[in-house]
Structure formats: structure tokens, C-alpha cells
Design a protein around this motif. Structure first.
Motif, PDB file in Angstrom:
ATOM      1  N   ALA A 295      35.188 -11.441 -43.477  1.00 49.63           N
ATOM      2  CA  ALA A 295      36.296 -10.983 -42.636  1.00 49.63           C
ATOM      3  C   ALA A 295      35.838 -10.507 -41.271  1.00 49.63           C
ATOM      4  CB  ALA A 295      37.061  -9.871 -43.352  1.00 49.63           C
ATOM      5  N   THR A 296      34.730  -9.746 -41.222  1.00 47.05           N
ATOM      6  CA  THR A 296      34.344  -9.104 -39.957  1.00 47.05           C
ATOM      7  C   THR A 296      32.897  -9.341 -39.549  1.00 47.05           C
ATOM      8  OG1 THR A 296      33.692  -7.028 -41.031  1.00 47.05           O
ATOM      9  CG2 THR A 296      36.015  -7.268 -40.439  1.00 47.05           C
ATOM     10  N   GLY A 297      32.077  -9.896 -40.446  1.00 44.14           N
ATOM     11  CA  GLY A 297      30.671 -10.096 -40.128  1.00 44.14           C
ATOM     12  C   GLY A 297      29.823  -8.862 -40.295  1.00 44.14           C
ATOM     13  N   GLU A 298      30.418  -7.769 -40.764  1.00 41.10           N
ATOM     14  CA  GLU A 298      29.681  -6.533 -40.958  1.00 41.10           C
ATOM     15  C   GLU A 298      30.313  -5.727 -42.084  1.00 41.10           C
ATOM     16  OE1 GLU A 298      29.924  -3.999 -37.552  1.00 41.10           O
ATOM     17  OE2 GLU A 298      32.107  -4.117 -37.416  1.00 41.10           O
ATOM     18  N   VAL A 299      29.591  -4.728 -42.550  1.00 44.83           N
ATOM     19  CA  VAL A 299      30.103  -3.835 -43.582  1.00 44.83           C
ATOM     20  C   VAL A 299      30.336  -2.467 -42.957  1.00 44.83           C
ATOM     21  CG1 VAL A 299      29.586  -2.661 -45.753  1.00 44.83           C
ATOM     22  CG2 VAL A 299      28.983  -5.067 -45.467  1.00 44.83           C
ATOM     23  N   ARG A 300      31.541  -1.962 -43.106  1.00 45.50           N
ATOM     24  CA  ARG A 300      31.893  -0.652 -42.565  1.00 45.50           C
ATOM     25  C   ARG A 300      32.129   0.302 -43.725  1.00 45.50           C
ATOM     26  NH1 ARG A 300      37.053  -2.292 -39.592  1.00 45.50           N
ATOM     27  NH2 ARG A 300      37.171  -0.066 -39.059  1.00 45.50           N
ATOM     28  N   ARG A 301      31.585   1.499 -43.594  1.00 45.67           N
ATOM     29  CA  ARG A 301      31.662   2.476 -44.672  1.00 45.67           C
ATOM     30  C   ARG A 301      32.442   3.710 -44.241  1.00 45.67           C
ATOM     31  NH1 ARG A 301      26.714   0.003 -45.626  1.00 45.67           N
ATOM     32  NH2 ARG A 301      26.606  -0.757 -47.762  1.00 45.67           N
ATOM     33  N   THR A 390      42.362  12.994 -55.481  1.00 48.88           N
ATOM     34  CA  THR A 390      42.113  11.646 -54.957  1.00 48.88           C
ATOM     35  C   THR A 390      42.129  11.677 -53.428  1.00 48.88           C
ATOM     36  OG1 THR A 390      43.093  10.570 -56.885  1.00 48.88           O
ATOM     37  CG2 THR A 390      42.904   9.259 -54.887  1.00 48.88           C
ATOM     38  N   ALA A 391      41.084  11.133 -52.832  1.00 47.96           N
ATOM     39  CA  ALA A 391      40.970  11.047 -51.370  1.00 47.96           C
ATOM     40  C   ALA A 391      40.702   9.604 -50.981  1.00 47.96           C
ATOM     41  CB  ALA A 391      39.845  11.947 -50.873  1.00 47.96           C
ATOM     42  N   ARG A 392      41.114   9.227 -49.786  1.00 47.18           N
ATOM     43  CA  ARG A 392      40.851   7.878 -49.274  1.00 47.18           C
ATOM     44  C   ARG A 392      39.793   7.990 -48.172  1.00 47.18           C
ATOM     45  NH1 ARG A 392      44.966   4.660 -51.422  1.00 47.18           N
ATOM     46  NH2 ARG A 392      44.123   2.838 -50.357  1.00 47.18           N
ATOM     47  N   LEU A 393      38.711   7.232 -48.353  1.00 45.51           N
ATOM     48  CA  LEU A 393      37.582   7.328 -47.423  1.00 45.51           C
ATOM     49  C   LEU A 393      37.986   6.888 -46.018  1.00 45.51           C
ATOM     50  CD1 LEU A 393      34.666   5.925 -49.608  1.00 45.51           C
ATOM     51  CD2 LEU A 393      35.361   8.295 -49.284  1.00 45.51           C
ATOM     52  N   ARG A 394      37.490   7.604 -45.025  1.00 41.90           N
ATOM     53  CA  ARG A 394      37.782   7.285 -43.639  1.00 41.90           C
ATOM     54  C   ARG A 394      36.499   6.943 -42.895  1.00 41.90           C
ATOM     55  NH1 ARG A 394      41.892  12.200 -41.842  1.00 41.90           N
ATOM     56  NH2 ARG A 394      43.633  11.637 -43.225  1.00 41.90           N
ATOM     57  N   GLU A 395      36.631   6.072 -41.915  1.00 41.46           N
ATOM     58  CA  GLU A 395      35.485   5.716 -41.087  1.00 41.46           C
ATOM     59  C   GLU A 395      35.393   6.678 -39.912  1.00 41.46           C
ATOM     60  OE1 GLU A 395      33.464   1.778 -39.012  1.00 41.46           O
ATOM     61  OE2 GLU A 395      35.651   1.968 -39.064  1.00 41.46           O
ATOM     62  N   VAL A 396      34.181   7.067 -39.601  1.00 41.82           N
ATOM     63  CA  VAL A 396      33.971   7.870 -38.398  1.00 41.82           C
ATOM     64  C   VAL A 396      33.560   6.933 -37.269  1.00 41.82           C
ATOM     65  CG1 VAL A 396      33.377   9.993 -39.611  1.00 41.82           C
ATOM     66  CG2 VAL A 396      31.594   8.320 -39.131  1.00 41.82           C
ATOM     67  N   PRO A 397      33.881   7.284 -36.011  1.00 47.05           N
ATOM     68  CA  PRO A 397      33.540   6.390 -34.894  1.00 47.05           C
ATOM     69  C   PRO A 397      32.031   6.307 -34.679  1.00 47.05           C
ATOM     70  CG  PRO A 397      34.423   8.466 -34.086  1.00 47.05           C
ATOM     71  CD  PRO A 397      34.620   8.475 -35.568  1.00 47.05           C
ATOM     72  N   HIS A 398      31.610   5.241 -34.005  1.00 44.07           N
ATOM     73  CA  HIS A 398      30.189   5.030 -33.734  1.00 44.07           C
ATOM     74  C   HIS A 398      29.851   5.114 -32.247  1.00 44.07           C
ATOM     75  CE1 HIS A 398      28.956   3.777 -37.830  1.00 44.07           C
ATOM     76  NE2 HIS A 398      30.221   3.416 -37.919  1.00 44.07           N
ATOM     77  N   ASP A 399      30.857   5.116 -31.382  1.00 46.94           N
ATOM     78  CA  ASP A 399      30.565   5.217 -29.946  1.00 46.94           C
ATOM     79  C   ASP A 399      30.365   6.685 -29.593  1.00 46.94           C
ATOM     80  OD1 ASP A 399      33.556   5.945 -28.455  1.00 46.94           O
ATOM     81  OD2 ASP A 399      33.532   5.207 -30.520  1.00 46.94           O
ATOM     82  N   GLY A 400      29.312   6.957 -28.830  1.00 38.78           N
ATOM     83  CA  GLY A 400      28.954   8.324 -28.501  1.00 38.78           C
ATOM     84  C   GLY A 400      30.035   9.094 -27.782  1.00 38.78           C
ATOM     85  N   GLY A 464      29.405  15.219 -39.954  1.00 36.55           N
ATOM     86  CA  GLY A 464      28.918  16.556 -39.648  1.00 36.55           C
ATOM     87  C   GLY A 464      28.587  16.733 -38.178  1.00 36.55           C
ATOM     88  N   PHE A 465      28.044  15.685 -37.566  1.00 37.24           N
ATOM     89  CA  PHE A 465      27.714  15.740 -36.144  1.00 37.24           C
ATOM     90  C   PHE A 465      28.973  15.966 -35.315  1.00 37.24           C
ATOM     91  CE2 PHE A 465      26.266  13.208 -32.235  1.00 37.24           C
ATOM     92  CZ  PHE A 465      25.549  14.271 -31.713  1.00 37.24           C
ATOM     93  N   ARG A 466      30.039  15.282 -35.693  1.00 39.82           N
ATOM     94  CA  ARG A 466      31.305  15.428 -34.985  1.00 39.82           C
ATOM     95  C   ARG A 466      31.833  16.855 -35.117  1.00 39.82           C
ATOM     96  NH1 ARG A 466      36.412  11.320 -35.935  1.00 39.82           N
ATOM     97  NH2 ARG A 466      37.359  11.556 -33.859  1.00 39.82           N
ATOM     98  N   ALA A 467      31.728  17.401 -36.327  1.00 36.90           N
ATOM     99  CA  ALA A 467      32.211  18.768 -36.548  1.00 36.90           C
ATOM    100  C   ALA A 467      31.381  19.783 -35.767  1.00 36.90           C
ATOM    101  CB  ALA A 467      32.173  19.091 -38.034  1.00 36.90           C
ATOM    102  N   VAL A 468      30.069  19.580 -35.725  1.00 34.31           N
ATOM    103  CA  VAL A 468      29.192  20.504 -34.995  1.00 34.31           C
ATOM    104  C   VAL A 468      29.518  20.493 -33.510  1.00 34.31           C
ATOM    105  CG1 VAL A 468      26.810  20.798 -34.223  1.00 34.31           C
ATOM    106  CG2 VAL A 468      27.297  20.557 -36.651  1.00 34.31           C
TER     107      VAL A 468
END
Length: 492
Positions: A295-301, A390-400, A464-468
Motif C-alpha cells: 500500500a505505501t512502501g513502508e511500515v508505520r507503527r 481498549t485503546a487504538r494506537l496512534r502514530e506520532v509525527p516524524h518531522d522535527g 515521550g520526546f514530544r511530551a518533554v
């Protein structure tokens, strides 16, 4: 920040069952990425060198076996294997390497670059055709890693160029595509139905001798304690998995794919021979990764967005628990999946999707094996009482820039799980790339840096980095590891 030595390779080559016989961790070895034109070693009379005449089916020592004994047909895997083996291929990885007479000495390599020579390094592995119409071939990431050219040899002798579609180093799954008529596929089974004791058959190309079949049983399922490997949910089998088997098929007696052979474990290395500890990636996991790559050529977690600590004996006593097991939540990040689901500080997570959670590492492993927006049902203890959320996993951004405007131009990522396991659980965030001339570059960040802490505190991952940073003061200083050295980077 003063220039620091170049960051060393974060993880040694993912030495798994199919690549070169290289030890990893405490004895995990990589049977496939074979050495340059390796000389096959035949340890048993059953091994047949390429080109040698094999004994026809039904013959042992030239004597014909009876088709029936006492009127009962002889049991045989041959009919099933006749359907499976045409779908198992040999994978040849070619790459250009530069060889210096000074070895890896960086000083002399720079002083006398003209003495270095290019040569072709080759590695052998295996693969499985899982979609004949589209030509999709599953294999291991480490089988095709860093390849300049990959070819696939079918069971009928045809050699085809393979198109790389994508791979996921964290689960060691890769997807290729070949184009040819008359391809055969192996259907994917539901690997969640496997039980200890089920019969399985491994098919691959060990030592480059040619297609070989071994059989055994499922020794265990859900293995996730193999050192030096990323996210894990292995099938363990006693079917022989030798160098070159990586990426090959593990099938059930119906000829359905239940796993992708990946690794063998042997504390004494390859000289000790096979000792019945082989590991395969379950077909459900391999299929999930494959669909994302298509679908996307990559795996996102995704992530729950919590910090946790392993429950030890001291914590268990303080929390009033009967046994020191689980991961206690020490922080719930605002706006995270965990916060929305109602997870609280002090909750002890003891299970996820029906799997045991014995420590923080096992919780990270379970999260890492799920796709974004996957529902995860957590079994936990709150004030000593059982509860299910029950929780649904969310992706965190990757751009600084999503974390801080002063990080614009940087691409961030969670540390590879294999590095966490191999480096005494080092925590932090990896700087994957930095655009030249960007604000992040002007602030002194480089690709390969590992951000260990910030002014606002320490963190384990991107969430955690985002929260800090959200709670950090205006003046932010990052603690950065580059190679073997550490230094500070002030964001301006």
C-alpha cells in the motif's frame, strides 16, 4: 557542538538464519548471508551437493520402498511438497564493496584510496512466492539488505531479476516482485491457529546446495526473548534451519505458509551443527507487513503514548501485587491513545490482546507488532483490581518541526528495537536525516545523532520526546550522542 566522531553503526548486521554465519547477541547466528562463494560443508550423509545425483523419491540406497505395508498406504509428505517446493525460491544478493589492503584502518584507507579495489560480494538466501499473479515474493530484510542487484532462481532453474518493493528491518520482512509465467504460490495460513506439537516443514536453500526440505514440530509460539533482534513474535521449531534457509517457507501439512524462516540459535556457532532451535516469523505478521508495503512502501507503527517501568519485587510489594510481573504506567502523555482510553499513572499492565506482559520490554514489543489505528485491549490492575481497557494506537509525527520549530529539517524516528535490546536498553530518539541548510542543521544536528535527553527531562521514544518538549522552557538544550561521544546542542 564541536564535531564528534561519526556515529558507529547502530546495530551489527541483522545476522539471522538466512545470511552469513555471523554470531549475534548470545549465539543467534545468521545462516544465510553466505560468505563469498562459500565451500559447502556436508555434515550428514543426507546433504547432496549441487549437481550431484539425488536418490529418486521412493528409493533408499537404490532399493524401492513398498507403496503399502500390511495393506496400509505409506505416509508421505511428497504430494504436499510437490505443490509447495515450486513456490520456494533461491535469492542471490549482489553488492559492490571496496576492499583495501589496509583493512578497516580509516587513516590508511583515506591516505591511499587508489589502493582500494571494487569487488562483487554475493550472499544467498531463500524466498517464498505468495502471489503468483502479481509475482510477490516474501523474504527476510537481511537477505536483501544493501543489495545492488537481487536475482531469484525458481525451482525449475529459471533465474529472474527481482524488483524491490520495500522492507521492514524491525520485523525482518521484505517484499520483492518478479515477472514470469507459470509461477506457483503458497497460500498464507492463519498462524494464530498454530499449537505446540503441530507438524511443520521447512523449505529453503541451505549452504547454497539446492532446495532442501526438513521437518519437525512447533516447539513454541510467541517467542520474544531472542537477543539482538527487533520486534519479535517468533514461531520456534526443531525443523533444521541452516545458513541459507533465511526467507524460506515454514509450512503446515496442508502446504500452507505458517512462517518465514529467519533465525537459528546456537551458542557454539555453526560448527556445532543444528541443535533444533529455529525461529520463523508468523505468517499473520509477515502478511500484515506485506500489505503495508504494497500500500505505501513502508511500515508505520503506532504507540499508546505511555512511559512504563518493569514491576520488580520492590514495586510489587509497594503496589500490593502478589507477583512481580507487568509494566506499571509512570506517565500518560497528554493527547495520546492511552490518555483517550483512560489509562492512569499507577496502572499495572499485565496483558495486551490476550498476550502476557511481563515487563516494559514485552509491552513495547506488542505495540511494535501492530499497525496504526489497531485496537489493543489491555488487561491491567488498578488499585489491585482487574480492569480491561481498549485503546487504538496512534502514530506520532516524524518531522522535527512538529516537535519544535527549531528542529525544522530534521527527520526523527524511534530507536531501532534491536539497538535498544543490544545496548542495555538505551533510550532516546534517532535523527534519521537532516536537510542541508535547515534550521536543525544550523543548530548542529546531524543524521545518525541519538537525542538522549532534553532540558525538560528524559524520554524513551518519540511520544515521550514530544511530551518533554511541550513542557520545556524557551531555552532548550539537547543531550546528543554521536559515535562514542556525547555533547550538548542548544536549540536557537
Amino acid at each position: 557542538m564541536r564535531p564528534l566522531p561519526t556515529l558507529l553503526a547502530l546495530v551489527a548486521a541483522a545476522a539471522f538464519g538466512g545470511l552469513a554465519a555471523v554470531a549475534i547477541g548470545d549465539g543467534l547466528r545468521a545462516p544465510a548471508q553466505a560468505q563469498d562463494a562459500p565451500a559447502p560443508v556436508f555434515n550428514t550423509p543426507a546433504a547432496t551437493p549441487a549437481g550431484a545425483r539425488e536418490v529418486p523419491p521412493g528409493l533408499v540406497g537404490g532399493a524401492a520402498l513398498p507403496m503399502a505395508v500390511d495393506g496400509q498406504p505409506m505416509p508421505s509428505l511428497a504430494p504436499m511438497l510437490q505443490r509447495v517446493t515450486p513456490a520456494v525460491v533461491s535469492v542471490n544478493n549482489k553488492r559492490v564493496v571496496r576492499v583495501s589492503p589496509f583493512g578497516n584502518d580509516p587513516f590508511f584507507r583515506r591516505m591511499f584510496p587508489e589502493l582500494s579495489q571494487e569487488r562483487i560480494a554475493q550472499s544467498l538466501g531463500s524466498g517464498v512466492i505468495v502471489d503468483a499473479a502479481r509475482g510477490y515474493v516474501l523474504t527476510n530484510h537481511h537477505v536483501i539488505q544493501d543489495a545492488d542487484e537481487v536475482t531469484v532462481t525458481l525451482a525449475d532453474g529459471r533465474t529472474l531479476e527481482a524488483e524491490f518493493l520495500g522492507s521492514d528491518a524491525e520485523t525482518d520482512v521484505a517484499l520483492m516482485r518478479v515477472q514470469a509465467d507459470g509461477l506457483t504460490e503458497v497460500p498464507l495460513a492463519d498462524s494464530s491457529m498454530l499449537s505446540v506439537g503441530d507438524f511443520v516443514v521447512a523449505v529453503g536453500n541451505p549452504f547454497g546446495v539446492g532446495q532442501t526440505v526438513t521437518s519437525g514440530i512447533v516447539s513454541a509460539v510467541g517467542r520474544s526473548n531472542i537477543p539482538g533482534v527487533g520486534f519479535q513474535n517468533f514461531i520456534q521449531t526443531d525443523a533444521s534451519i541452516n545458513p541459507g534457509n533465511s526467507g524460506g517457507a515454514l509450512v503446515n501439512l496442508r502446504g500452507e505458509l505458517v512462517g518465514i524462516n529467519t533465525a537459528s540459535f546456537n551458542p557454539r556457532g555453526s560448527e556445532a551443527g543444528n541443535i533444533g532451535l529455529g525461529f520463523a516469523i508468523p505468517s499473520n505478521l509477515a502478511g500484515s507487513v506485506m500489505r503495508q508495503l504494497i500500500a505505501t512502501g513502508e511500515v508505520r507503527r503506532g504507540t499508546l503514548g505511555v512511559d512504563t517501568q518493569t514491576v520488580d519485587a520492590r514495586l510489587a510489594e509497594g503496589l500490593g501485587l502478589e507477583a512481580p510481573r507487568g509494566a506499571v504506567v509512570t506517565r500518560v502523555h497528554p493527547g495520546s491513545a492511552a490518555a483517550e482510553a483512560g489509562l492512569q499513572t499507577g496502572d499495572v499492565i499485565v496483558g495486551a490482546n490476550g498476550q502476557r506482559v511481563d515487563n516494559s520490554e514485552s509491552l513495547r514489543n506488542i505495540q511494535g507488532l501492530q499497525a496504526i489505528d489497531t485496537p489493543v485491549t489491555l488487561q491491567l490492575l488498578r488499585d489491585g483490581r482487574p480492569l480491561e481497557i481498549t485503546a487504538r494506537l496512534r502514530e506520532v509525527p516524524h518531522d522535527g518541526a512538529s516537535y519544535d520549530a527549531r528542529l525544522a529539517g530534521a527527520t526523527l524516528a524511534d530507536l531501532p528495537e534491536a539497538l535498544r535490546r543490544a545496548s542495555n536498553r538505551v533510550s532516546g530518539v534517532l535523527v534519521e536525516a537532516v536537510e542541508p541548510g535547515s534550521r536543525a542543521a544550523r543548530n548542529g544536528l546531524r543524521a545518525g545523532d541519538v537525542i538522549l535527553a532534553a532540558t525538560g527531562g528524559q524520554f524513551h521514544d518519540l511520544a515521550g520526546f514530544r511530551a518533554v518538549l511541550s513542557n520545556a522552557p524557551d531555552e532548550v538544550v539537547l543531550l546528543v550522542q554521536r559515535g562514542r561521544s556525547q555533547g550538548q546542542v542548544q536549540l536557537r
